[in-house]
Motif scaffolding. Structure first.
Motif, PDB file in Angstrom:
ATOM      1  N   TYR A   8       0.739  -1.014   0.371  1.00 42.29           N
ATOM      2  CA  TYR A   8      -0.129   0.367  -0.023  1.00 42.29           C
ATOM      3  C   TYR A   8       0.602   1.658   0.021  1.00 42.29           C
ATOM      4  O   TYR A   8       0.157   2.296  -0.497  1.00 42.29           O
ATOM      5  CB  TYR A   8      -0.815  -0.133   1.143  1.00 42.29           C
ATOM      6  CG  TYR A   8      -2.356  -0.558   0.788  1.00 42.29           C
ATOM      7  CD1 TYR A   8      -3.084  -0.452  -0.041  1.00 42.29           C
ATOM      8  CD2 TYR A   8      -2.642  -2.050   1.712  1.00 42.29           C
ATOM      9  CE1 TYR A   8      -3.414  -1.709  -0.579  1.00 42.29           C
ATOM     10  CE2 TYR A   8      -3.638  -2.899   1.816  1.00 42.29           C
ATOM     11  CZ  TYR A   8      -4.704  -2.916   0.688  1.00 42.29           C
ATOM     12  OH  TYR A   8      -5.305  -3.181   0.515  1.00 42.29           O
ATOM     13  N   LEU A   9       2.322   1.132   0.808  1.00 46.96           N
ATOM     14  CA  LEU A   9       2.637   2.344   0.672  1.00 46.96           C
ATOM     15  C   LEU A   9       3.364   2.560  -0.923  1.00 46.96           C
ATOM     16  O   LEU A   9       3.390   3.584  -1.323  1.00 46.96           O
ATOM     17  CB  LEU A   9       4.158   1.654   1.592  1.00 46.96           C
ATOM     18  CG  LEU A   9       5.232   3.416   1.627  1.00 46.96           C
ATOM     19  CD1 LEU A   9       4.531   4.534   1.849  1.00 46.96           C
ATOM     20  CD2 LEU A   9       6.646   2.764   2.382  1.00 46.96           C
ATOM     21  N   CYS A  10       4.048   0.978  -1.441  1.00 47.99           N
ATOM     22  CA  CYS A  10       4.281   0.938  -3.105  1.00 47.99           C
ATOM     23  C   CYS A  10       3.394   2.330  -3.685  1.00 47.99           C
ATOM     24  O   CYS A  10       3.277   2.652  -4.133  1.00 47.99           O
ATOM     25  CB  CYS A  10       4.466  -0.083  -4.067  1.00 47.99           C
ATOM     26  SG  CYS A  10       6.663  -0.106  -2.088  1.00 47.99           S
ATOM     27  N   ILE A  11       2.000   1.674  -3.669  1.00 45.55           N
ATOM     28  CA  ILE A  11       1.069   2.079  -4.350  1.00 45.55           C
ATOM     29  C   ILE A  11       0.547   3.594  -4.407  1.00 45.55           C
ATOM     30  O   ILE A  11       0.527   4.044  -5.365  1.00 45.55           O
ATOM     31  CB  ILE A  11       0.132   1.296  -4.358  1.00 45.55           C
ATOM     32  CG1 ILE A  11      -1.019   1.752  -6.130  1.00 45.55           C
ATOM     33  CG2 ILE A  11      -1.166   1.438  -3.314  1.00 45.55           C
ATOM     34  CD1 ILE A  11      -2.233   0.452  -5.952  1.00 45.55           C
ATOM     35  N   SER A  12       0.924   3.990  -3.141  1.00 47.13           N
ATOM     36  CA  SER A  12       0.834   4.871  -2.578  1.00 47.13           C
ATOM     37  C   SER A  12       2.208   6.158  -3.377  1.00 47.13           C
ATOM     38  O   SER A  12       1.425   7.272  -4.022  1.00 47.13           O
ATOM     39  CB  SER A  12       0.845   5.780  -1.086  1.00 47.13           C
ATOM     40  OG  SER A  12      -0.405   4.674  -0.369  1.00 47.13           O
ATOM     41  N   LEU A  13       3.298   5.340  -3.322  1.00 45.51           N
ATOM     42  CA  LEU A  13       3.889   6.442  -4.006  1.00 45.51           C
ATOM     43  C   LEU A  13       3.573   6.097  -5.343  1.00 45.51           C
ATOM     44  O   LEU A  13       4.178   7.265  -5.904  1.00 45.51           O
ATOM     45  CB  LEU A  13       5.374   6.131  -3.291  1.00 45.51           C
ATOM     46  CG  LEU A  13       5.567   5.994  -2.308  1.00 45.51           C
ATOM     47  CD1 LEU A  13       7.081   4.976  -1.528  1.00 45.51           C
ATOM     48  CD2 LEU A  13       5.746   7.286  -1.313  1.00 45.51           C
ATOM     49  N   PHE A  14       3.901   5.232  -5.677  1.00 47.34           N
ATOM     50  CA  PHE A  14       3.281   5.712  -6.922  1.00 47.34           C
ATOM     51  C   PHE A  14       2.473   6.254  -7.988  1.00 47.34           C
ATOM     52  O   PHE A  14       1.985   6.321  -9.172  1.00 47.34           O
ATOM     53  CB  PHE A  14       3.229   4.204  -8.058  1.00 47.34           C
ATOM     54  CG  PHE A  14       4.724   2.542  -7.890  1.00 47.34           C
ATOM     55  CD1 PHE A  14       5.813   3.999  -8.179  1.00 47.34           C
ATOM     56  CD2 PHE A  14       4.700   1.835  -7.674  1.00 47.34           C
ATOM     57  CE1 PHE A  14       6.894   3.076  -7.987  1.00 47.34           C
ATOM     58  CE2 PHE A  14       5.288   1.247  -7.381  1.00 47.34           C
ATOM     59  CZ  PHE A  14       7.088   1.185  -7.440  1.00 47.34           C
ATOM     60  N   LEU A  15       1.431   5.716  -7.205  1.00 47.56           N
ATOM     61  CA  LEU A  15       0.142   7.165  -7.609  1.00 47.56           C
ATOM     62  C   LEU A  15       0.488   8.745  -8.104  1.00 47.56           C
ATOM     63  O   LEU A  15       0.183   9.675  -7.839  1.00 47.56           O
ATOM     64  CB  LEU A  15      -0.901   6.689  -6.956  1.00 47.56           C
ATOM     65  CG  LEU A  15      -1.952   5.608  -6.946  1.00 47.56           C
ATOM     66  CD1 LEU A  15      -2.819   5.324  -5.963  1.00 47.56           C
ATOM     67  CD2 LEU A  15      -2.917   5.519  -8.348  1.00 47.56           C
ATOM     68  N   LEU A  16       1.220   9.128  -6.978  1.00 45.84           N
ATOM     69  CA  LEU A  16       1.490  10.600  -6.338  1.00 45.84           C
ATOM     70  C   LEU A  16       2.383  10.686  -7.795  1.00 45.84           C
ATOM     71  O   LEU A  16       2.908  10.967  -8.204  1.00 45.84           O
ATOM     72  CB  LEU A  16       2.236  10.865  -5.042  1.00 45.84           C
ATOM     73  CG  LEU A  16       3.236  11.309  -4.652  1.00 45.84           C
ATOM     74  CD1 LEU A  16       1.418  12.816  -4.595  1.00 45.84           C
ATOM     75  CD2 LEU A  16       3.766  11.835  -3.503  1.00 45.84           C
TER      76      LEU A  16
END
Length: 66
Positions: A8-16
């Protein structure tokens, strides 16, 4: 799923990252691509956006398949 928070941290960073790239492309800002831009002086382009979207989709795949 012991380390689901990492995904979830990775997907948040990639979305940003995707939003920032799309915003820069929309405003036609001249940034250098982060991957090979320093070596070859490549501008930020739609390949960077596609790469970021692919990382988002890959992370979503990992969340649902693991």
């Amino acid at each position: 799923k012991e380390y689901l928070w990492v995904e979830y941290l990775c997907i948040s960073l990639f979305l940003l990252n995707t939003v920032v790239i799309a915003n820069a492309l929309e405003k036609r800002k001249n940034f250098t691509c982060a991957c090979m831009g320093g070596l070859f002086n490549l501008p930020l382009g739609y390949v960077s956006l596609l790469e970021s979207l692919t990382m988002v989709l890959g992370t979503i795949y990992l969340i649902y398949k693991m």
